[in-house]
Every structure is written in structure tokens, then in C-alpha cells.
Design a protein around this motif. Structure first.
Motif, PDB file in Angstrom:
ATOM      1  N   PRO A   1      40.140  44.315  40.663  1.00 39.54           N
ATOM      2  CA  PRO A   1      40.018  43.409  39.503  1.00 39.54           C
ATOM      3  C   PRO A   1      40.848  43.855  38.307  1.00 39.54           C
ATOM      4  O   PRO A   1      41.217  43.027  37.476  1.00 39.54           O
TER       5      PRO A   1
ATOM      6  N   ARG B   1      45.206  42.659  38.272  1.00 37.09           N
ATOM      7  CA  ARG B   1      45.698  41.283  38.356  1.00 37.09           C
ATOM      8  C   ARG B   1      47.191  41.116  38.079  1.00 37.09           C
ATOM      9  O   ARG B   1      47.869  40.424  38.833  1.00 37.09           O
TER      10      ARG B   1
ATOM     11  N   LEU C   1      49.729  39.611  40.830  1.00 36.44           N
ATOM     12  CA  LEU C   1      50.519  38.406  40.550  1.00 36.44           C
ATOM     13  C   LEU C   1      51.999  38.662  40.801  1.00 36.44           C
ATOM     14  O   LEU C   1      52.685  37.847  41.431  1.00 36.44           O
TER      15      LEU C   1
END
Lengths: 312, 282
Positions: B194, B197, B201
Motif C-alpha cells: 500500500p 502506489r 503505477l
């Protein structure tokens, strides 16, 4: 009695319990295995089989029964001299594409590295060609260079650089020029971004100190900026060389290697041998020679550039 | 001495050069869009009309191209393969990148160099023998086969990028999680992932672009027309009889470029991070 049992159990429990290092090792192995399985299956095994195939007469018809043919795949390529044409075309293509895009990319990066308003907007605009898919790049440049109605052909003929109706992609020397232009156009933005990031990592104090010592801008660029971003330059250029050795899409769609092998690079040649003539052995032999030369070249470059690092 | 006019002249030269280079970079894209809104009869008239509304512009080409079910099939195939590749590549790269970042084991350096040097192997040569393997294993003409091939090309950089991204997340987080009784896998997927990210991406976009741009794998591993991806579909339909349909060609070109352009407009920051991470930090 109870004590005795307890003593008996304890040692066995100990030998079954794994140490922390052993557990770590197992965890590492489990986590790495998907990546390794994929890489070995899709890249590793085919490389090994490719080297093996390159020594056999291995055609579509003989797939189940390949025959050892005494290095004929290699000797044929060398005797006819075609392998030298492929190497030469590849080197020409790679050298021009990488050199031209490096100059353009550095120019743009230096322009954007100075103080100016809207720098990130300019950077974004320059990056747009890089977002266009390679196949589209090929078609787009074929349209721009189209003999009768291509805009670029029209403009260049008005200036008097080429004749109206020039067949760029079918011209013996302009065919190479057109694939180089298309490749440079697609690739220079990426190199520009890398150079810009490299320039921004050069400490300002160094350039200022050199300026105080009386160095002019060219000297600062040559003796401060370039050495400071040497690592970025090296990596970027090696990546560009490797990628352009692999270039297939733009060449295949614009010239398909023509006219008469004038733009047949190693990747086009290997593809045509294997998938148009169904001669998998010769296609693999081209791949093996390519791997050896490229690997050797990169090894030499690394040694050479390691030496030149020591000078600075 | 540096007079004001001299500085002004320098600035002018700089902006002039910038403008010329910008024009060279953007004109082809501009022309692609302009051509897609015109009719072939207008495109084949000299001298060319350079301004967008010099001749009638219409969406007719888009109607014509998008009404052709073949292109929708190609488009769909491209999307399936691209998203499949992104999914597989992300999971595999996160797993491998995490242990390469957090654990030491014998042969680690060798493994890392090995993974990275995979990229310089001749792709076409790999493809020749890969094709024979795929034929034997009935993997040609399957999405899985193409996804696997695309993944292997994207993996080396993705693993290495995820590793350097995890390197920037302090190890004390992992240790705290372990003390709280969190297992290794849970630490990775509930604590570290988490926090990653931006890295995910960047890798996801890189992989998507690579797969969207792939031509040679799709060309050789997919021989059925209904399974072809967009690049091969476009190349095939405009190589032969439709070579003179320039407006149609530019229309489908725009349509093929749009997903990447959209990604670029909204997620530029991550794309550039993905691009530069490699050379600048390594």
C-alpha cells in the motif's frame, strides 16, 4: 517417566523446527520462482535452443528431424557475404539513430535546463512523439514522406532538397534515411528526459566555481557537466544502442528491409529467414552472431569507459 | 561587457531554437490529427492545406473506421493482452523485487545482473525458438501465450524498478510488523505494497506501453486474424489494398494512440519517474 518422555521429544522438535535463515531462504526461493520460471521458459530456454538450432538444418518441413549440417548455416551466411550487409546496415542504423538523437536530446535538455517559465509544459510537449505507438510512427512517416502528396516531401521539394515525387522508402539510400528519421523522432524524447534528469543532478556549486575560475560556458559543459552526468550518459546510450539493435517494427513496416536488402538489419534478416523462408537454422545463426558481437561490444565499451572514468 | 541587448539576443536565439525543435517534434502528430478529419480527395490535392479548417473537417472517417468490426476486435485484443500483461508483471515483479530488496542470499548479485542482461538478447532470435516451443505446447493463438511473452520482456526492468522502489521504504516498517506478529507475506501485501502506489503505477504504465506497442510477438505468435492485436491489425490492413486510404490510415492511427495519450496526460508524473529512475539512480 514423564521426564524421560519430555527429554525424548525435545530434541526431535528441535530438528524439525527450521532456523530463521532457512525460513528466509525458502521465502526468497518461493518469491523469486515465478519471475525465474517465466524468464527461463520464455528467454533462457529459447536462447539455448536457438544456439542448438543454429547448427542444424532446421526448416519447417524438417522440424521433427533436424539434421546436423556442419556449420552450413554460418558458412552460407559468410560466403554469400550477406551477414556483413546485415551487420553494416544495423551498425549504420544504430550509429546514426543514437548519435542524432543524442545531439537533439542534449540540445533540448540544455535549453530546458535553463531558467524559463513553463519548463514542465515544454517537457510534456516534447514527450508527445514518444507516446505514439511504433506501428503508427511508421505509417505516419510513410504518409509524411509519401511521394506525390506527402507534406514533408512537398515542402522539401519546394526548398529544392529533393525532387517532387521522390520515393523515399524505395530509394536505395533514402530508404535508410527515412527509417532513421522515424526512429529518431520517436526516441529522442525519452533520451531528452533522461539527459534533463542527469543535468539536474549536476551540483550547481561546481559550475559556479568553474565560472569564478574563469571557465567559459563551453568549458564548463565539457569539463564539469559532462563528467558529472557521465553515468547517466553511459547508461542512456547503451540502452539506446541495445534497443536499436532490436528495432523491428519501424523498419519492417516502412521498408521491410528493402530496396534489395538496403535496410535489412539483423533483426529483419533473422525474421525473414525464419518466418518467410522457414529456415529456422539460419535465422538462429544470425541471432547467435548478433549476440556475440553485441555482447563483445558492450564488454569492450564497459572496459573502455571504466578506464576513461579514471581520467576524471 | 554583457549589455542588455546581448542578453536579449541570447534569449531570443534560445526561444527560436526551442520553437523550431518543438515544431519538428509536434508537426507530425498535428498532421496525423488533421489528416484524420479530412477526405482522401482533399488530402491528395497540392499544395497541401496546412491550417486545420482550410478544408472541410468531419468525423466521417471515424464513423467509417469504427463501424468496421475488425478494428474493434483488434482493439479489444490489445486491451486484453495489455491489461493481462500488467497484472501478471506487477504481481511477479513485486514478489521478486521485494526479496531482492530485503533479503541477502548467495548469488544475489549474479542473479540481478543476469535478470538485467536479459534485455540485450536478440529478441527476434529468441522468438524463432520460442515459436517452436509455443507450437509444441499449443500456446500460439492464445492470449496467455502472448501475455507470457510480453511479460518476460517487461519483467527485467520491472523487477529492478520495484527493488529500487522498495529500497526507499525503511526496513524498520517490516521489523515493526514482524514484532507485531505479522507474517512475511502479510508484511509485504498489507504494509509495504500500500505504500508503493507510485512505484506500482510507474511499473504498470511501463508494462502497458510495452505491451500496447508490441508488434513482433503478436505478428508471429498470433496467426488468426480474430486474435490479432491492434498494431498488427493496422499494419496488415494498410499494407495491401488500402495503401491509398491515407485518411483511414491516419484515423486508425489516432484511435490507436489515444489510450497512450490519455495515460500520458493524466499520469505523466509516474511515466517520467519510470523513465528516469533507471539511468539516474543506477
Amino acid at each position: 517417566m514423564n521426564n524421560l518422555q519430555a527429554e525424548r521429544i525435545r530434541p526431535t522438535q528441535k530438528s524439525f523446527a527450521l532456523s530463521k535463515t532457512a525460513k528466509d531462504r525458502i521465502f526468497v526461493a518461493v518469491m523469486l520462482s515465478p519471475a525465474l520460471v517465466i524468464l527461463v521458459l520464455v528467454i533462457g530456454a529459447p536462447i539455448v535452443k536457438g544456439i542448438w538450432m543454429s547448427f542444424f538444418e532446421y526448416t519447417l518441413a524438417m522440424r521433427t528431424n533436424p539434421q546436423w549440417n556442419n556449420f552450413e548455416n554460418y558458412t552460407k551466411l559468410i560466403k554469400t557475404g550477406e551477414i556483413f550487409t546485415y551487420f553494416l546496415n544495423t551498425l549504420l542504423f544504430v550509429a546514426f539513430v543514437v548519435a542524432i538523437q543524442a545531439v537533439i536530446a542534449m540540445t533540448v535538455a540544455l535549453l530546458l535546463n535553463s531558467k524559463m517559465r513553463g519548463r514542465s509544459i515544454y517537457r510534456s510537449l516534447f514527450l508527445i512523439p514518444w507516446t505514439i505507438p511504433s506501428v503508427v510512427v511508421a505509417l505516419l512517416w510513410m504518409w509524411l514522406l509519401q511521394p506525390q502528396y506527402g507534406v514533408l516531401n512537398y515542402l522539401l521539394s519546394r526548398v529544392g532538397l529533393v525532387e517532387q515525387g521522390t520515393q523515399w522508402t524505395q530509394h536505395p539510400s533514402l530508404a535508410m534515411v527515412s527509417i532513421i528519421i522515424a526512429a529518431v523522432w520517436r526516441q529522442f524524447p525519452m533520451m531528452m528526459v533522461m539527459f534533463l534528469a542527469g543535468l539536474q543532478s549536476v551540483p550547481l556549486e561546481l559550475a559556479e566555481a568553474a565560472a569564478i575560475d574563469g571557465a567559459n560556458r563551453r568549458q564548463i559543459f565539457r569539463h564539469v557537466t559532462i563528467p558529472c552526468m557521465r553515468a547517466v550518459l553511459d547508461t542512456t546510450i547503451i540502452i539506446a544502442i541495445i534497443n536499436n539493435f532490436q528495432m523491428f517494427t519501424i523498419i519492417y513496416n516502412m521498408t521491410a528491409g528493402g530496396p534489395v536488402d538496403k535496410t535489412t538489419t539483423l533483426s529483419i534478416a533473422a525474421y525473414v529467414k525464419a518466418f518467410s523462408q522457414f529456415d529456422f537454422g539460419s535465422g538462429s545463426a544470425i541471432g547467435v552472431m548478433w549476440l556475440v558481437v553485441l555482447g563483445g561490444g558492450i564488454y569492450l565499451y564497459n572496459r573502455f569507459s571504466a578506464k576513461s572514468h579514471d581520467i576524471y | 561587457m554583457n549589455s542588455k541587448s546581448e542578453i536579449f539576443r541570447g534569449k531570443l536565439a534560445k526561444y527560436l531554437l526551442l520553437a523550431v525543435l518543438l515544431l519538428l517534434a509536434l508537426f507530425p502528430v498535428y498532421w496525423m490529427f488533421v489528416s484524420s478529419f479530412r477526405q482522401n480527395s482533399d488530402l491528395t490535392r497540392l499544395p497541401p492545406k496546412f491550417l486545420p479548417f482550410d478544408v472541410g473537417a468531419s468525423l466521417e472517417n471515424y464513423g467509417r473506421i469504427l463501424a468496421n468490426p475488425r478494428y474493434l476486435t483488434y482493439y479489444q485484443n490489445s486491451l486484453i493482452v495489455a491489461f493481462g500483461t500488467v497484472a501478471v508483471c506487477l504481481v511477479v515483479a513485486v514478489m521478486a523485487g521485494y526479496v531482492l530488496s530485503r533479503y541477502n542470499f548467495p548469488g544475489k548479485i549474479l542473479l540481478q545482473t543476469g535478470i538485467l542482461s536479459v534485455q540485450m538478447f536478440p529478441l527476434v532470435a529468441i522468438l524463432i525458438s520460442l515459436f517452436t516451443f509455443y507450437s509444441d505446447m499449443k500456446l500460439t493463438n492464445t492470449y496467455q501465450g502472448l501475455i507470457l511473452a510480453d511479460t518476460s520482456i517487461a519483467l527485467p526492468f520491472s523487477i529492478w524498478f520495484m527493488k529500487s522502489f522498495f529500497d526507499t521504504i525503511p526496513n524498520s516498517l517490516d521489523e515493526a510488523a514482524t514484532i507485531d506478529g505479522c507474517g512475511r507475506l502479510r508484511t509485504l501485501f498489507q504494509i509495504i505494497v500500500p505504500l508503493s502506489r507510485p512505484g506500482l503505477l510507474a511499473v504498470g504504465i511501463y508494462t502497458f506501453l510495452l505491451s500496447w506497442d508490441d508488434f513482433i510477438f503478436s505478428l508471429t505468435l498470433m496467426s488468426k486474424d480474430e486474435l490479432r492485436t491492434l498494431p498488427v491489425g493496422i499494419a496488415n490492413s494498410f499494407a495491401g489494398e488500402l495503401l491509398f486510404d491515407w485518411s483511414g490510415m491516419m484515423t486508425i492511427s489516432v484511435v490507436a494512440s489515444v489510450p497512450v495519450l490519455l495515460l500520458f496526460i493524466f499520469l505523466q508524473r509516474y511515466m517520467i519517474a519510470g523513465l528516469t529512475q533507471g539511468s539516474v539512480k543506477g
